[in-house]
Enzyme design. Structure first.
Site, PDB file in Angstrom:
ATOM      1  CB  CYS A   4     -38.029 -59.674  32.633  1.00  0.00           C
ATOM      2  SG  CYS A   4     -38.624 -58.137  33.366  1.00  0.00           S
ATOM      3  CB  CYS A   7     -40.374 -58.454  29.798  1.00  0.00           C
ATOM      4  SG  CYS A   7     -39.071 -57.220  29.666  1.00  0.00           S
ATOM      5  CG  ASP A  30     -47.679 -54.287  44.046  1.00  0.00           C
ATOM      6  OD1 ASP A  30     -46.603 -53.738  43.776  1.00  0.00           O
ATOM      7  OD2 ASP A  30     -47.759 -55.361  44.677  1.00  0.00           O
ATOM      8  CG  HIS A  46     -35.658 -55.517  30.576  1.00  0.00           C
ATOM      9  ND1 HIS A  46     -36.366 -56.146  31.576  1.00  0.00           N
ATOM     10  CD2 HIS A  46     -34.366 -55.496  30.989  1.00  0.00           C
ATOM     11  CE1 HIS A  46     -35.536 -56.513  32.537  1.00  0.00           C
ATOM     12  NE2 HIS A  46     -34.314 -56.128  32.204  1.00  0.00           N
ATOM     13  CG  ASN A  96     -38.585 -49.695  46.201  1.00  0.00           C
ATOM     14  OD1 ASN A  96     -38.489 -48.711  46.925  1.00  0.00           O
ATOM     15  ND2 ASN A  96     -39.581 -50.558  46.303  1.00  0.00           N
ATOM     16  N   GLY A 102     -34.454 -51.744  48.197  1.00  0.00           N
ATOM     17  CA  GLY A 102     -35.615 -52.616  48.344  1.00  0.00           C
ATOM     18  C   GLY A 102     -36.197 -53.107  47.035  1.00  0.00           C
ATOM     19  CG  HIS A 107     -39.218 -54.323  33.561  1.00  0.00           C
ATOM     20  ND1 HIS A 107     -39.352 -55.007  32.367  1.00  0.00           N
ATOM     21  CD2 HIS A 107     -39.842 -53.121  33.373  1.00  0.00           C
ATOM     22  CE1 HIS A 107     -40.000 -54.260  31.489  1.00  0.00           C
ATOM     23  NE2 HIS A 107     -40.318 -53.099  32.084  1.00  0.00           N
ATOM     24  CG  HIS A 109     -41.374 -51.387  39.310  1.00  0.00           C
ATOM     25  ND1 HIS A 109     -40.272 -52.182  39.152  1.00  0.00           N
ATOM     26  CD2 HIS A 109     -41.651 -51.398  40.634  1.00  0.00           C
ATOM     27  CE1 HIS A 109     -39.889 -52.661  40.324  1.00  0.00           C
ATOM     28  NE2 HIS A 109     -40.706 -52.196  41.244  1.00  0.00           N
TER      29      HIS A 109
HETATM   30  P1  AMP Z   1     -39.969 -53.572  43.988  1.00  0.00           P
HETATM   31  O1  AMP Z   1     -39.663 -54.057  45.372  1.00  0.00           O
HETATM   32  O2  AMP Z   1     -39.915 -52.068  43.886  1.00  0.00           O
HETATM   33  O3  AMP Z   1     -39.125 -54.265  42.943  1.00  0.00           O
HETATM   34  O4  AMP Z   1     -41.483 -53.909  43.748  1.00  0.00           O
HETATM   35  C1  AMP Z   1     -41.933 -54.969  42.970  1.00  0.00           C
HETATM   36  C2  AMP Z   1     -43.425 -54.993  43.139  1.00  0.00           C
HETATM   37  O5  AMP Z   1     -43.962 -55.822  42.133  1.00  0.00           O
HETATM   38  C3  AMP Z   1     -43.887 -55.556  44.482  1.00  0.00           C
HETATM   39  O6  AMP Z   1     -44.685 -54.566  45.150  1.00  0.00           O
HETATM   40  C4  AMP Z   1     -44.694 -56.784  44.099  1.00  0.00           C
HETATM   41  O7  AMP Z   1     -45.830 -56.980  44.912  1.00  0.00           O
HETATM   42  C5  AMP Z   1     -45.083 -56.474  42.664  1.00  0.00           C
HETATM   43  N1  AMP Z   1     -45.325 -57.623  41.825  1.00  0.00           N
HETATM   44  C6  AMP Z   1     -44.549 -58.726  41.663  1.00  0.00           C
HETATM   45  N2  AMP Z   1     -45.109 -59.572  40.787  1.00  0.00           N
HETATM   46  C7  AMP Z   1     -46.244 -58.993  40.343  1.00  0.00           C
HETATM   47  C8  AMP Z   1     -47.268 -59.377  39.419  1.00  0.00           C
HETATM   48  N3  AMP Z   1     -47.222 -60.531  38.746  1.00  0.00           N
HETATM   49  N4  AMP Z   1     -48.318 -58.530  39.241  1.00  0.00           N
HETATM   50  C9  AMP Z   1     -48.382 -57.363  39.913  1.00  0.00           C
HETATM   51  N5  AMP Z   1     -47.440 -56.939  40.779  1.00  0.00           N
HETATM   52  C10 AMP Z   1     -46.396 -57.747  41.005  1.00  0.00           C
HETATM   53 ZN    ZN Z   2     -38.299 -56.659  31.764  1.00  0.00          ZN
END
Ligand code: AMP
Ligand code: ZN
Length: 123
Positions: A4, A7, A30, A46, A96, A102, A107, A109
């Site tokens: 993950c 995580c 992000d 998690h 989301n 989407g 995990h 957020h």
């Molecule tokens: P979601 O579509 O709500 O699951 O959003 C996941 C978000 O995580 C997206 O906006 C990605 O750009 C962001 N994301 C994915 N990997 C990373 C990372 N390693 N560091 C920072 N943001 C990330």
């Molecule tokens: Zn996680």
């Protein structure tokens, strides 16, 4: 949780541009920002989605929501209530949930998205 990405960020196994951390939460920029300010508030525990939360997560979710305007202010996109009209500044808060919501990272957020318009993305 193995494999993950959030995580691993919480455990410092992979780097992030962190802007906040405490015992329960980490917040970081992000990697693919949809606006001039775009950061994520992430519980260290998690939990896959908002729909997996119950009363046990009530305080955690409240803490995440209350952290959003504080960090938004630090990141330069505070909402300013001028007492007249709409005020100025501000940001979007977004969970989301699931494929039709989407969600890409399973995990929990909270997205905090703000800064001067126009934005590239419309999430
Ligand atoms: P979601 O579509 O709500 O699951 O959003 C996941 C978000 O995580 C997206 O906006 C990605 O750009 C962001 N994301 C994915 N990997 C990373 C990372 N390693 N560091 C920072 N943001 C990330
Ligand atoms: Zn996680």
């Amino acid at each position: 949780m193995d494999n993950c990405i959030f995580c691993k960020i919480a455990a410092k196994q992979i780097p992030s541009k962190a802007i906040y951390e405490d015992d329960d939460l980490i917040a970081f920029h992000d990697i693919n920002p949809a606006a001039p300010v775009h950061f994520l508030i992430v519980p260290k525990m998690h939990i896959p989605t908002l729909s997996d939360c119950n009363e046990a997560q009530q305080a955690l979710l409240g803490k995440m929501m209350l952290l959003a305007p504080k960090l938004a202010k630090e990141q330069g996109c505070a909402y300013v209530n001028t007492g007249e009209g709409r005020g100025s500044g501000g940001f979007k808060t977004l969970f989301n949930t699931g494929p039709d919501g989407g969600q890409e990272v399973y995990h929990l957020h909270l997205h905090v998205i703000g800064g001067p318009h126009p934005w590239r993305g419309q999430r």
